[in-house]
Design a protein around this motif. Sequence first.
Motif, mmCIF file in Angstrom:
data_model
loop_
_atom_site.group_PDB
_atom_site.id
_atom_site.type_symbol
_atom_site.label_atom_id
_atom_site.label_comp_id
_atom_site.label_asym_id
_atom_site.label_seq_id
_atom_site.Cartn_x
_atom_site.Cartn_y
_atom_site.Cartn_z
ATOM 1 N N ALA A 1 28.647 40.785 42.121
ATOM 2 C CA ALA A 1 27.330 40.179 42.287
ATOM 3 C C ALA A 1 27.378 38.840 43.005
ATOM 4 O O ALA A 1 26.358 38.367 43.506
ATOM 5 C CB ALA A 1 26.663 39.995 40.919
ATOM 6 N N THR A 2 28.559 38.213 43.081
ATOM 7 C CA THR A 2 28.649 36.895 43.697
ATOM 8 C C THR A 2 30.082 36.638 44.138
ATOM 9 O O THR A 2 30.995 37.408 43.814
ATOM 10 C CB THR A 2 28.201 35.800 42.702
ATOM 11 N N SER A 3 30.302 35.571 44.874
ATOM 12 C CA SER A 3 31.634 35.247 45.380
ATOM 13 C C SER A 3 32.462 34.599 44.278
ATOM 14 O O SER A 3 32.359 33.398 44.018
ATOM 15 C CB SER A 3 31.521 34.306 46.583
ATOM 16 N N THR A 4 33.286 35.394 43.623
ATOM 17 C CA THR A 4 34.121 34.928 42.523
ATOM 18 C C THR A 4 35.253 35.921 42.311
ATOM 19 O O THR A 4 35.163 37.085 42.717
ATOM 20 C CB THR A 4 33.296 34.806 41.220
ATOM 21 N N ASP A 5 36.326 35.465 41.688
ATOM 22 C CA ASP A 5 37.433 36.352 41.331
ATOM 23 C C ASP A 5 37.208 37.008 39.969
ATOM 24 O O ASP A 5 37.963 37.895 39.564
ATOM 25 C CB ASP A 5 38.749 35.572 41.294
ATOM 26 N N CYS A 6 36.208 36.561 39.250
ATOM 27 C CA CYS A 6 35.907 37.053 37.905
ATOM 28 C C CYS A 6 35.572 38.552 37.958
ATOM 29 O O CYS A 6 34.834 38.976 38.854
ATOM 30 C CB CYS A 6 34.725 36.255 37.352
ATOM 31 N N PRO A 7 36.098 39.369 37.071
ATOM 32 C CA PRO A 7 36.817 39.046 35.829
ATOM 33 C C PRO A 7 38.340 39.042 35.962
ATOM 34 O O PRO A 7 39.055 39.396 35.015
ATOM 35 C CB PRO A 7 36.372 40.177 34.904
ATOM 36 N N GLY A 8 38.876 38.655 37.115
ATOM 37 C CA GLY A 8 40.317 38.661 37.339
ATOM 38 C C GLY A 8 40.748 39.980 37.963
ATOM 39 O O GLY A 8 40.193 41.035 37.664
ATOM 40 N N ASN A 9 41.740 39.917 38.841
ATOM 41 C CA ASN A 9 42.151 41.114 39.583
ATOM 42 C C ASN A 9 42.607 42.254 38.675
ATOM 43 O O ASN A 9 42.192 43.403 38.843
ATOM 44 C CB ASN A 9 43.284 40.762 40.564
ATOM 45 N N SER A 10 43.463 41.955 37.719
ATOM 46 C CA SER A 10 43.978 43.009 36.842
ATOM 47 C C SER A 10 42.859 43.650 36.037
ATOM 48 O O SER A 10 42.768 44.879 35.913
ATOM 49 C CB SER A 10 45.050 42.443 35.907
ATOM 50 N N PHE A 11 42.005 42.797 35.480
ATOM 51 C CA PHE A 11 40.937 43.316 34.634
ATOM 52 C C PHE A 11 39.903 44.078 35.465
ATOM 53 O O PHE A 11 39.367 45.096 35.025
ATOM 54 C CB PHE A 11 40.294 42.164 33.867
ATOM 55 N N TYR A 12 39.636 43.616 36.656
ATOM 56 C CA TYR A 12 38.658 44.317 37.494
ATOM 57 C C TYR A 12 39.153 45.722 37.850
ATOM 58 O O TYR A 12 38.377 46.690 37.814
ATOM 59 C CB TYR A 12 38.370 43.534 38.770
ATOM 60 N N HIS A 13 40.424 45.851 38.133
ATOM 61 C CA HIS A 13 40.968 47.188 38.402
ATOM 62 C C HIS A 13 40.823 48.082 37.161
ATOM 63 O O HIS A 13 40.561 49.280 37.276
ATOM 64 C CB HIS A 13 42.432 47.097 38.823
ATOM 65 N N GLU A 14 40.997 47.485 35.990
ATOM 66 C CA GLU A 14 40.880 48.251 34.748
ATOM 67 C C GLU A 14 39.463 48.762 34.518
ATOM 68 O O GLU A 14 39.263 49.939 34.199
ATOM 69 C CB GLU A 14 41.313 47.368 33.566
ATOM 70 N N ILE A 15 38.462 47.909 34.688
ATOM 71 C CA ILE A 15 37.096 48.348 34.357
ATOM 72 C C ILE A 15 36.567 49.372 35.352
ATOM 73 O O ILE A 15 35.582 50.055 35.063
ATOM 74 C CB ILE A 15 36.115 47.150 34.257
ATOM 75 N N GLN A 16 37.235 49.521 36.479
ATOM 76 C CA GLN A 16 36.821 50.567 37.414
ATOM 77 C C GLN A 16 37.085 51.966 36.853
ATOM 78 O O GLN A 16 36.554 52.948 37.370
ATOM 79 C CB GLN A 16 37.537 50.391 38.756
ATOM 80 N N THR A 17 37.877 52.035 35.770
ATOM 81 C CA THR A 17 38.137 53.322 35.113
ATOM 82 C C THR A 17 37.189 53.560 33.939
ATOM 83 O O THR A 17 37.239 54.627 33.332
ATOM 84 C CB THR A 17 39.584 53.383 34.598
ATOM 85 N N TRP A 18 36.353 52.574 33.626
ATOM 86 C CA TRP A 18 35.469 52.701 32.465
ATOM 87 C C TRP A 18 34.248 53.551 32.795
ATOM 88 O O TRP A 18 33.817 53.633 33.952
ATOM 89 C CB TRP A 18 34.998 51.321 32.000
ATOM 90 N N GLU A 19 33.697 54.139 31.751
ATOM 91 C CA GLU A 19 32.461 54.908 31.897
ATOM 92 C C GLU A 19 31.352 54.017 32.425
ATOM 93 O O GLU A 19 31.256 52.843 32.081
ATOM 94 C CB GLU A 19 32.044 55.499 30.537
ATOM 95 N N HIS A 20 30.523 54.566 33.279
ATOM 96 C CA HIS A 20 29.335 53.900 33.830
ATOM 97 C C HIS A 20 29.663 52.859 34.897
ATOM 98 O O HIS A 20 28.749 52.215 35.401
ATOM 99 C CB HIS A 20 28.481 53.265 32.727
ATOM 100 N N TYR A 21 30.956 52.694 35.250
ATOM 101 C CA TYR A 21 31.268 51.765 36.338
ATOM 102 C C TYR A 21 30.655 52.274 37.645
ATOM 103 O O TYR A 21 30.720 53.459 37.962
ATOM 104 C CB TYR A 21 32.772 51.587 36.517
#
Length: 456
Positions: A431-451
């Motif tokens: 939604a905006t220019s930021t690294d949040c929620p962190g590279n590792s965590f962002y890769h993880e949530i891409q596997t979550w339901e509704h992503y």
Amino acid sequence: MDWHLHLLLSLLVVFAVEATTTKHMKDFIRAVESIEAVNPGLQMLDVVKGLRKAAGFETELIKQYLGDLSDAHDLVADPSVTSYVSEVINHSLSESGKEKGVVLTLDGSNVALTPMLLGLEAGLQSTVQGLYPLTLTHNLVASFLHHVHNEQTTVPFGTKGFWDSISSPKVYALSDLPSLATDALIIGGIDGFILGSEVSTSNHRERSLSDLLKSYYSHQPDASPRLISQKRRMNFKKLVSFSLLKSQMVQALTVRHNLNESERKSLDDVMNEGFDQFVHVYAVCPNIITRSQWGAAAFIGSPSYLSLPVPYLFIHHTYQPSTPCTTFDQCASDMRSMQHYHQQTNGWSDIGYSFVAGSDGNLYEGRGWNWVGAHTYGYNSKGYGVSFIGDYTSTLPIKSAMDMVRYDFTSCAVNGGRLSSSYSLYGHRQATSTDCPGNSFYHEIQTWEHYQSYLP
């Protein structure tokens, strides 16, 4: 008595007297340890019954399932320890909203000792049929009945509270309209049901009471044993029969002959709706630490309200604090620190996140279910922002924390009508220019339901 042993026991008593000044579970356990030390050879059941006798706690309901206390041991103890035990075991609600007989645990829960100990006693006596009435049924039915007669000034169940001090808790006060089945009574009942069920079918009864309580209410890392308070919701769902619990409540209500037809209809409605809500709060939702429990400052100004259900869920990490908090004390401190920074440095009305996940097993209320947050620019009025305490650029949150948000929080939000069943999940960086929620965590949530990869 050998003088070395006499000295040791004296020191234990002095230690317990000095420790039992606050209403914390660890202080109650220390008092139990000192009692066990000067009453050697007693089984866990002997100590539990002796504690109840020392506290003078006996009712007709208890006698019905556990018998009277005629065979209970008179425990030897320092008078100050006996006084403390009686004070923390006997439960009461004052007109000013003070709740007594409650202790704070390491996991941040508030536990009424009476139903916890009654459940244990029922399990130790193999009086399993008494587990439901002694731990939950009686208190829920009494609270529903009370609410029918006092709708404007009570809630059906689950009133939470807050301590005068998290580090040195002494006074616990309710933070909303009262109920006869407060959150502390229900949590104590759930713990009593779990522990009673456990000792009725295992060799735990050979342990000391203090050892069992110490292991159950201890703080442990992610790979913790099954029988621990941080996992009470998981264990409760596994052990309880909700259909049996509800049928016992209906049966208990049928003996109430002093209700007219209108009151009976109102009671049926309250009971059915209240029971469903009870299951939702204590079996579906994660443990949510309220603002008053973690010591939040007041909202600055007047909040704007969300239009529910919202369609979006945004995942964040705090980055700072960068270290995951693993205890209630530390997570609560982190929440206060973040709120102070958001209010005093950023100039916001409040902490920006809707909720915050700790690595201690708890979800912390930020702006909460109803207030518009300040977490995702352009989408604050359209979704919830849930942040994980820590920096997850190169590592992941512990699995239990991720599961709590991925499964428990979303189920709670959807079933409660707060998050759309067809919600879309995003990382803050979408939604905006930021690294949040962190590279590792962002890769993880891409596997979550509704992503969703595309944010409109």
